[in-house]
Enzyme design. Structure first.
Site, short mmCIF file in Angstrom:
data_model
loop_
_atom_site.label_atom_id
_atom_site.label_comp_id
_atom_site.label_asym_id
_atom_site.label_seq_id
_atom_site.Cartn_x
_atom_site.Cartn_y
_atom_site.Cartn_z
N TYR A 100 12.71 41.44 45.62
CA TYR A 100 13.13 42.77 46.18
C TYR A 100 14.57 42.63 45.91
O TYR A 100 15.14 42.14 45.10
CB TYR A 100 12.68 42.74 47.76
CG TYR A 100 12.94 43.92 48.51
CD1 TYR A 100 12.78 45.20 48.08
CD2 TYR A 100 13.54 43.82 49.78
CE1 TYR A 100 12.93 46.36 48.87
CE2 TYR A 100 13.79 45.00 50.53
CZ TYR A 100 13.44 46.10 50.07
OH TYR A 100 13.60 47.42 51.11
N LYS A 116 8.37 46.39 46.52
CA LYS A 116 8.13 47.04 47.98
C LYS A 116 6.60 46.42 48.46
O LYS A 116 6.54 46.03 49.29
CB LYS A 116 8.05 48.37 47.81
CG LYS A 116 8.84 49.06 49.22
CD LYS A 116 10.30 48.79 49.12
CE LYS A 116 10.89 49.43 50.39
NZ LYS A 116 12.45 49.48 50.21
#
Length: 582
Positions: free
Chosen positions: A122, A195
């Site tokens: 991320y 995500k």
């Protein structure tokens, strides 16, 4: 029995997987595949963890080394391989390859080392992976929708060969405003993939029930347009009516095939993000993480500060430095919570002072965007305030006159919270709440160490980027990071469990309050937000609170008697299933 699907790799292997693997009522995987084909499917492949019996039945004898290892042993070896990578980008590439080779092992490794690996899968490392996407490209991942082929959108979803109940969550981006790096075209698919990895690691969203989508409308990035290896649409970014028609076609197709799916929007440009929110938020199950997710996690920090000080949210005076979509999204959620606390919407709006490149936003300024209008200050109210050479009311004057109790930065202007401004704020507030939210780190409006020094240790801090603990007067202060990962996974899981029709303001407020409840208020130096080590625990509590809020608001199609148990039952865990030869 039902199909067991994977969306990390959309390819010929997908068709093999769909046609030949089923999940039994007992939770086993039943397949007609044999030999190397078994090893080629990431949801099926166990590598050397296949038992001797499975190897015999599935035609794997001689295709694997003879020793059988456990998942834990595989994870140990994978971690050694991860650590051997020379930099974070190589680590990201390694994890991506692992996910497309052995999905369970990938999530087991990520779960075991979440604090260390979250910044790799991320933000911030995913930003590097996005920039290098066309040069690091190995295999298709997700769905690629092109504005030059609107008529092909439904066909793309049809090509997944999935039924209406197979998908719970779709993350889509048009890549216009990726993290802090801007427009990166088709490479934005990596932010959707990253995500979704967080959704699974934090909230146990089943990775077989999600889809990453890139909405390729072109790019204004000259580097990409001039790159012979760039694999996205090589034309300038399309806007206006054609863009809106493309988005509408995507939404209609997604919900035609998967009517219960939550549509998550990621890294859109400010104008498009707001327009999409305005059009769809009250009609379908959807949210924008950059605006509403950021608002929820920032609100959580504010609520935690209120718990520490004993103050009421409705009594706060808030300055937002950076009145774009993120800044106003934060204001909206704090405002909505003030309304829930008893203020009228008009009264709550007047608790805010918002600034952008034009200084304080007032009613007499031209070019104000619709979403900024609720927070405009009356021109007569500030007629005696000092103005700069451009005729604007500057930041330092706003702090001097408004006497804020909360200062939030979403400007991307490094060092904007100067010593003079911070000391001015601290002179009229016992415990100033200061939140430099811009990221990455080099864009933060202030660094925590300076804020402690300039306020004599009175400050309550949350930041948008990670910072080390600050030592001040013999106490080690943990700096809580306003990481959206604390908000969106639980928000998504709770919405899915309740089968919510829309996401209401109360559901966002429940998200923030659940996060704030997880904060340690007793230990000296504890941060305003939980430690990343508590991410799954926080996500579970958020999911419970969100589902309960959906039920209370009357937007839940499912109302389980035991919400907590329903949340726990819905969570996927990275464990190998027995594979049965059919």
């Amino acid at each position: 029995m039902g199909y067991y699907l994977t969306w990390l790799t959309i390819s010929r292997k997908k068709e093999i997987c769909l046609n030949n693997i089923k999940k039994t009522k007992e939770g086993h995987l039943e397949t007609t595949l044999r030999g190397k084909e078994v090893l080629s499917i990431p949801t099926l492949n166990k590598g050397v963890a296949f038992s001797l019996e499975e190897r015999q039945e599935l035609g794997l004898e001689g295709l694997l080394p003879p020793t059988v290892l456990s998942l834990d042993q595989q994870a140990q070896r994978a971690y050694e391989q991860f650590q051997a990578q020379p930099d974070r980008l190589r680590q990201n590439v390694y994890l991506s390859d692992l996910a497309n080779r052995n999905e369970v092992l990938f999530y087991k490794l990520l779960k075991n080392h979440l604090r260390e690996m979250l910044p790799v899968v991320y933000t911030p490392t995913v930003g590097e992976a996005i920039q290098e996407y066309s040069h690091e490209y190995r295999r298709p991942q997700g769905i690629y929708l092109s504005i030059d082929n609107i008529d092909g959108i439904e066909k793309a979803f049809e090509n997944l060969h999935a039924t209406a109940g197979d998908i719970d969550l779709i993350v889509a981006t048009d890549s216009e405003s990726i993290l802090g790096i801007g427009d990166w075209g088709v490479g934005g698919i990596n932010i959707a993939i990253g995500k979704l990895a967080v959704y699974t690691a934090a909230a146990g969203i089943d990775p077989s029930r999600v889809i990453p989508v890139v909405l390729d409308v072109g790019t204004n990035n000259e580097k990409l347009l001039n790159d012979p290896l760039y694999i996205g649409n090589k034309h300038e970014r399309v806007q206006g009516e054609r863009y809106e028609a493309f988005i509408d076609a995507y939404v209609k197709a997604a919900l035609k095939f998967f009517p219960k799916a939550l549509l998550h929007w990621e890294d859109l440009g400010n104008k498009n993000a707001r327009n999409i929110m305005k059009k769809y938020n009250h009609e379908i199950l959807t949210f924008n993480d950059d605006i509403q997710g950021t608002g929820a996690i920032t609100l959580a920090g504010v609520l935690a500060a209120m718990k520490k000080t004993g103050a009421s949210i409705k009594d706060q005076r808030v300055v937002i430095f950076g009145a774009g979509s993120a800044g106003i999204g934060i204001a909206d959620q704090i405002r909505d919570t003030m309304v829930l606390a008893g203020l009228s919407e008009e009264e709550a709006n007047k608790r805010f002072y918002t600034l952008d490149y034009r200084g304080l936003l007032t009613e007499d300024i031209e070019g104000i965007l619709d979403f900024q209008k609720p927070y405009l200050r009356n021109a007569d109210e500030v007629k005696d305030w000092k103005r700069d050479e451009k005729g604007q009311i500057p930041f330092d004057e706003v702090v001097r006159q408004a006497k804020p109790t909360i200062l939030i930065g979403t400007s991307g202007v490094s060092g904007a919270f100067t010593e003079e401004i911070v000391k001015e704020m601290a002179s009229h507030v016992d415990r100033p709440v200061i939140m430099p939210m811009s990221n990455p780190t080099h864009l933060a409006e202030a660094v925590p160490e300076d804020l402690f020094k300039w306020t004599d240790g009175k400050v309550l801090i949350a930041t948008g980027s990670p910072f080390d603990n600050v030592e001040y007067n013999g106490v080690s202060y943990e700096i809580g990071q306003s990481n959206n990962a604390f908000a969106f996974p639980g928000l998504g899981l709770g919405s899915i469990v309740a089968e919510a029709r829309i996401i209401t303001p109360a559901m966002f407020a429940a998200t923030a309050d659940a996060i704030a409840e997880m904060v340690d208020l007793e230990t000296p130096g504890a941060g305003l937000l939980p430690s990343i080590d508590k991410l799954q625990e926080v996500s579970i509590q958020v999911a419970i609170a969100v589902a309960e809020a959906a039920i209370k608001d009357g937007v839940a199609n499912r109302q389980p008697e035991d919400v907590k148990q329903a949340v726990l039952d819905a969570m996927w865990t990275p464990e190998y299933k027995k594979v049965i030869a059919k």
